[in-house]
Write an enzyme that holds these catalytic residues in place. Structure first.
Site, PDB file in Angstrom:
ATOM      1  N   ASP A  29      54.625 -41.603  -6.881  1.00 56.16           N
ATOM      2  CA  ASP A  29      55.902 -41.989  -7.492  1.00 56.16           C
ATOM      3  C   ASP A  29      56.337 -43.334  -6.921  1.00 56.16           C
ATOM      4  O   ASP A  29      56.068 -43.634  -5.759  1.00 56.16           O
ATOM      5  CB  ASP A  29      56.975 -40.943  -7.209  1.00 56.16           C
ATOM      6  CG  ASP A  29      56.672 -39.605  -7.861  1.00 56.16           C
ATOM      7  OD1 ASP A  29      56.122 -39.602  -8.977  1.00 56.16           O
ATOM      8  OD2 ASP A  29      56.976 -38.556  -7.255  1.00 56.16           O
ATOM      9  N   ASP A  43      56.353 -39.247 -15.479  1.00 54.78           N
ATOM     10  CA  ASP A  43      57.610 -38.488 -15.471  1.00 54.78           C
ATOM     11  C   ASP A  43      58.565 -39.012 -16.540  1.00 54.78           C
ATOM     12  O   ASP A  43      59.224 -38.235 -17.239  1.00 54.78           O
ATOM     13  CB  ASP A  43      58.286 -38.587 -14.099  1.00 54.78           C
ATOM     14  CG  ASP A  43      57.455 -37.977 -12.991  1.00 54.78           C
ATOM     15  OD1 ASP A  43      56.711 -37.019 -13.263  1.00 54.78           O
ATOM     16  OD2 ASP A  43      57.552 -38.464 -11.852  1.00 54.78           O
TER      17      ASP A  43
END
Length: 210
Positions: free
Chosen positions: A144, A178
């Site tokens: 991420d 995401d």
């Protein structure tokens, strides 16, 4: 929307997602943060579990999660194929493609990154290290990097529960995959009637009679 167009969308999202993850993994040390503009920052973190950093406890928790994701992506893939076959609405097929691409992007991390990358703690990771990766098959960590702390500061004392404490609004760190999943879900919610027209049996019967 044809299956070919949906596939192109999926491939483009996967390419952007994986290129961004490869770049972060091979240029950033874990925890490194770089301001981009305003409240947008690049912050390299790794997610070992589900959304928001949640984990399944136990020795086989990570393996179970990865296998579950693989089964789920199979179901989403069938949903996409079946929707195209039934000539469902474009918005529905687009949303499924976005969700499929995002889920697959994170599955790639979980399945392969432990094998192909070295550890990122206190060092920049190496792709295909001679000593082997930091983990095993199905035990990779999701990369991420997108961070949007819209507000950060100490709240007034009169605020219940959090008064006097430092508070950050929108603290999650996420990635392109995401974002793709979130966009797909949000579009489904916003255009629910368009994505699923004539769901009511009485409405479908009336349409057939007409």
């Amino acid at each position: 929307m044809s299956l070919k167009k949906a596939t192109i969308i999926i491939i483009l999202i996967l390419l952007i997602d994986q290129i961004s993850k490869f770049y972060i993994k091979t240029n950033f040390v874990l925890g490194e943060e770089v301001p981009v503009f305003g409240w947008f920052r690049i912050l390299f973190v790794e997610n070992e579990g589900m959304a928001w950093g949640a984990k399944i406890p136990g020795e086989y928790g990570k393996l179970f999660l990865t296998l579950f994701r693989i089964v789920a992506i199979g179901g989403i893939g069938y949903w996409l194929w079946d929707s195209v076959r039934k000539n469902m609405s474009r918005i529905l097929i687009l949303c499924i493609a976005l969700i499929f691409a995002g889920a697959l992007g994170n599955i790639i991390d979980s399945v392969f990154y432990g094998l192909i990358f070295s550890d990122s703690h206190h060092q920049v990771a190496t792709l295909f290290p001679e000593a082997g990766g930091y983990g095993t098959l199905f035990h990779g960590k999701v990369v991420d990097m997108l961070y949007f702390p819209l507000y950060g500061g100490t709240l007034p004392e009169w605020v219940p529960f959090w008064g006097g404490k430092f508070f950050t609004f929108f603290d999650p760190v996420f990635n392109i995959a995401d974002a793709s999943i979130s966009c797909g879900v949000i579009l489904l919610l916003l255009f629910n009637k368009t994505a699923f027209p004539n769901r009511d049996p009485k409405t479908r019967l009336a349409a057939q009679v007409d």
